[in-house]
Design a protein around this motif. Structure first.
Motif, PDB file in Angstrom:
ATOM      1  N   LEU A 113       0.859  -1.178   0.000  1.00 18.58           N
ATOM      2  CA  LEU A 113       0.000   0.000   0.000  1.00 18.58           C
ATOM      3  C   LEU A 113       0.898   1.232   0.000  1.00 18.58           C
ATOM      4  CD1 LEU A 113      -2.827   1.299   0.244  1.00 18.58           C
ATOM      5  CD2 LEU A 113      -2.470   1.283   2.727  1.00 18.58           C
ATOM      6  N   LEU A 114       0.738   2.059  -1.021  1.00 20.20           N
ATOM      7  CA  LEU A 114       1.467   3.319  -1.125  1.00 20.20           C
ATOM      8  C   LEU A 114       0.448   4.455  -1.117  1.00 20.20           C
ATOM      9  CD1 LEU A 114       3.825   2.271  -4.047  1.00 20.20           C
ATOM     10  CD2 LEU A 114       4.488   2.519  -1.650  1.00 20.20           C
ATOM     11  N   HIS A 115       0.697   5.476  -0.331  1.00 22.32           N
ATOM     12  CA  HIS A 115      -0.166   6.657  -0.324  1.00 22.32           C
ATOM     13  C   HIS A 115       0.355   7.577  -1.426  1.00 22.32           C
ATOM     14  CE1 HIS A 115      -1.376   6.169   4.181  1.00 22.32           C
ATOM     15  NE2 HIS A 115      -0.972   5.024   3.690  1.00 22.32           N
ATOM     16  N   ALA A 116      -0.442   7.815  -2.448  1.00 22.26           N
ATOM     17  CA  ALA A 116       0.023   8.570  -3.615  1.00 22.26           C
ATOM     18  C   ALA A 116       0.376  10.014  -3.285  1.00 22.26           C
ATOM     19  CB  ALA A 116      -1.026   8.533  -4.720  1.00 22.26           C
ATOM     20  N   CYS A 117      -0.344  10.622  -2.371  1.00 21.50           N
ATOM     21  CA  CYS A 117      -0.030  11.990  -1.941  1.00 21.50           C
ATOM     22  C   CYS A 117      -0.681  12.248  -0.594  1.00 21.50           C
ATOM     23  CB  CYS A 117      -0.496  13.013  -2.967  1.00 21.50           C
ATOM     24  SG  CYS A 117      -2.276  13.132  -3.135  1.00 21.50           S
ATOM     25  N   ALA A 118      -0.171  13.240   0.100  1.00 20.76           N
ATOM     26  CA  ALA A 118      -0.693  13.616   1.414  1.00 20.76           C
ATOM     27  C   ALA A 118      -0.730  12.406   2.350  1.00 20.76           C
ATOM     28  CB  ALA A 118      -2.064  14.264   1.296  1.00 20.76           C
ATOM     29  N   HIS A 119       0.422  11.733   2.487  1.00 23.21           N
ATOM     30  CA  HIS A 119       0.501  10.540   3.331  1.00 23.21           C
ATOM     31  C   HIS A 119      -0.216  10.791   4.652  1.00 23.21           C
ATOM     32  CE1 HIS A 119       2.266   7.935   6.435  1.00 23.21           C
ATOM     33  NE2 HIS A 119       2.235   7.026   5.466  1.00 23.21           N
ATOM     34  N   ASN A 120      -1.081   9.856   4.975  1.00 22.55           N
ATOM     35  CA  ASN A 120      -1.876   9.991   6.171  1.00 22.55           C
ATOM     36  C   ASN A 120      -1.362   9.020   7.219  1.00 22.55           C
ATOM     37  OD1 ASN A 120      -3.947  10.708   7.849  1.00 22.55           O
ATOM     38  ND2 ASN A 120      -5.500  10.575   6.246  1.00 22.55           N
ATOM     39  N   PRO A 121      -0.872   9.421   8.340  1.00 21.23           N
ATOM     40  CA  PRO A 121      -1.109  10.675   9.020  1.00 21.23           C
ATOM     41  C   PRO A 121       0.061  11.669   9.011  1.00 21.23           C
ATOM     42  CG  PRO A 121      -0.444   9.065  10.640  1.00 21.23           C
ATOM     43  CD  PRO A 121      -0.415   8.384   9.295  1.00 21.23           C
ATOM     44  N   MET A 124       3.919  13.530   4.894  1.00 19.65           N
ATOM     45  CA  MET A 124       5.253  13.494   4.296  1.00 19.65           C
ATOM     46  C   MET A 124       5.227  12.606   3.046  1.00 19.65           C
ATOM     47  SD  MET A 124       8.353  14.558   4.499  1.00 19.65           S
ATOM     48  CE  MET A 124       8.041  15.458   5.997  1.00 19.65           C
ATOM     49  N   ASP A 125       5.489  13.217   1.898  1.00 17.34           N
ATOM     50  CA  ASP A 125       5.451  12.480   0.631  1.00 17.34           C
ATOM     51  C   ASP A 125       6.848  12.344   0.033  1.00 17.34           C
ATOM     52  OD1 ASP A 125       2.675  12.421   0.808  1.00 17.34           O
ATOM     53  OD2 ASP A 125       2.451  14.261  -0.347  1.00 17.34           O
ATOM     54  N   PRO A 126       7.093  11.246  -0.696  1.00 20.07           N
ATOM     55  CA  PRO A 126       8.349  11.144  -1.435  1.00 20.07           C
ATOM     56  C   PRO A 126       8.430  12.229  -2.514  1.00 20.07           C
ATOM     57  CG  PRO A 126       7.275   9.000  -1.258  1.00 20.07           C
ATOM     58  CD  PRO A 126       6.286  10.035  -0.800  1.00 20.07           C
ATOM     59  N   SER A 127       9.660  12.610  -2.852  1.00 22.52           N
ATOM     60  CA  SER A 127       9.882  13.535  -3.971  1.00 22.52           C
ATOM     61  C   SER A 127       9.658  12.783  -5.277  1.00 22.52           C
ATOM     62  CB  SER A 127      11.305  14.082  -3.925  1.00 22.52           C
ATOM     63  OG  SER A 127      12.227  13.036  -4.199  1.00 22.52           O
ATOM     64  N   LEU A 128       9.612  13.501  -6.381  1.00 23.34           N
ATOM     65  CA  LEU A 128       9.442  12.856  -7.681  1.00 23.34           C
ATOM     66  C   LEU A 128      10.574  11.872  -7.942  1.00 23.34           C
ATOM     67  CD1 LEU A 128       7.827  12.552 -10.271  1.00 23.34           C
ATOM     68  CD2 LEU A 128       9.053  14.525 -11.195  1.00 23.34           C
ATOM     69  N   ASP A 129      11.806  12.255  -7.623  1.00 21.51           N
ATOM     70  CA  ASP A 129      12.939  11.348  -7.807  1.00 21.51           C
ATOM     71  C   ASP A 129      12.803  10.105  -6.919  1.00 21.51           C
ATOM     72  OD1 ASP A 129      15.595  10.672  -8.899  1.00 21.51           O
ATOM     73  OD2 ASP A 129      16.244  10.934  -6.808  1.00 21.51           O
ATOM     74  N   GLN A 130      12.337  10.275  -5.685  1.00 21.30           N
ATOM     75  CA  GLN A 130      12.147   9.141  -4.803  1.00 21.30           C
ATOM     76  C   GLN A 130      11.041   8.221  -5.318  1.00 21.30           C
ATOM     77  OE1 GLN A 130      11.588  11.488  -1.264  1.00 21.30           O
ATOM     78  NE2 GLN A 130      13.634  10.964  -0.478  1.00 21.30           N
ATOM     79  N   LYS A 132      10.343   7.703  -8.379  1.00 21.10           N
ATOM     80  CA  LYS A 132      10.944   6.928  -9.470  1.00 21.10           C
ATOM     81  C   LYS A 132      11.736   5.756  -8.933  1.00 21.10           C
ATOM     82  CE  LYS A 132      11.165  10.794 -12.705  1.00 21.10           C
ATOM     83  NZ  LYS A 132      12.039  11.748 -13.406  1.00 21.10           N
ATOM     84  N   GLN A 133      12.439   5.954  -7.840  1.00 20.92           N
ATOM     85  CA  GLN A 133      13.195   4.858  -7.232  1.00 20.92           C
ATOM     86  C   GLN A 133      12.273   3.800  -6.638  1.00 20.92           C
ATOM     87  OE1 GLN A 133      16.692   6.061  -4.812  1.00 20.92           O
ATOM     88  NE2 GLN A 133      16.179   8.131  -5.480  1.00 20.92           N
ATOM     89  N   ILE A 134      11.177   4.245  -6.033  1.00 14.55           N
ATOM     90  CA  ILE A 134      10.218   3.307  -5.472  1.00 14.55           C
ATOM     91  C   ILE A 134       9.604   2.442  -6.561  1.00 14.55           C
ATOM     92  CG2 ILE A 134       7.947   3.126  -4.344  1.00 14.55           C
ATOM     93  CD1 ILE A 134       8.756   5.679  -2.738  1.00 14.55           C
ATOM     94  N   SER A 135       9.293   3.052  -7.698  1.00 13.20           N
ATOM     95  CA  SER A 135       8.635   2.309  -8.775  1.00 13.20           C
ATOM     96  C   SER A 135       9.605   1.402  -9.496  1.00 13.20           C
ATOM     97  CB  SER A 135       7.957   3.253  -9.749  1.00 13.20           C
ATOM     98  OG  SER A 135       8.906   4.017 -10.436  1.00 13.20           O
TER      99      SER A 135
END
Length: 135
Positions: A113-121, A124-130, A132-135
């Motif tokens: 499960l990955l939170h695409a944006c606005a990680h709850n709670p 804190m979201d990964p940067s675009l470069d991060q 890319k590394q996750i994917s």
């Protein structure tokens, strides 16, 4: 107006998938990505958990921390909930190196499960470069 079918409005789903993945997405064009319309994030996660369990998956990884309802949603769908490191409380920042280490250590075929944006709670979201590394 009539109710949408059980999987939602096909035109809406197809447009949403194109919006999310782009018209040039090869897996989308090859029909390796599917979507359904659900009544909410919580409802969508429950449908997703049930689908995973019915298709032979026994566990799902969620970020630590994650929103409080995620664990019971997936547990009630029959999945063992495992956690991957996401947030460093000491630095109040994304724990990216441990996040990547944990993802790399997951067994092949694991569901994450990955939170695409606005990680709850944490927010804190990964940067675009991060991402890319996750994917």
């Amino acid at each position: 107006h009539e109710y949408s079918g059980i999987a939602g409005c096909p035109d809406f789903i197809n447009l949403a998938l194109k919006f999310a993945y782009g018209d040039d997405c090869v897996p989308l064009r090859e029909k390796r990505i599917a979507g359904v319309q659900t009544l909410s994030g919580t409802g969508g996660l429950r449908v997703f958990g049930e689908m995973l369990h019915q298709n032979g998956h026994n566990h799902i990884y969620v970020p630590n921390p994650t929103w409080g309802n995620h664990i019971p949603i997936f547990t009630n769908a029959g999945l063992e909930v495992r956690k991957y490191r996401y947030y460093d409380n000491d630095t109040c920042n994304l724990d990216f190196s441990n996040l990547i280490d944990d993802i790399r250590a997951m067994p092949d075929g694991s569901c994450v499960l990955l939170h695409a944006c606005a990680h709850n709670p944490t927010g804190m979201d990964p940067s675009l470069d991060q991402w890319k590394q996750i994917s």
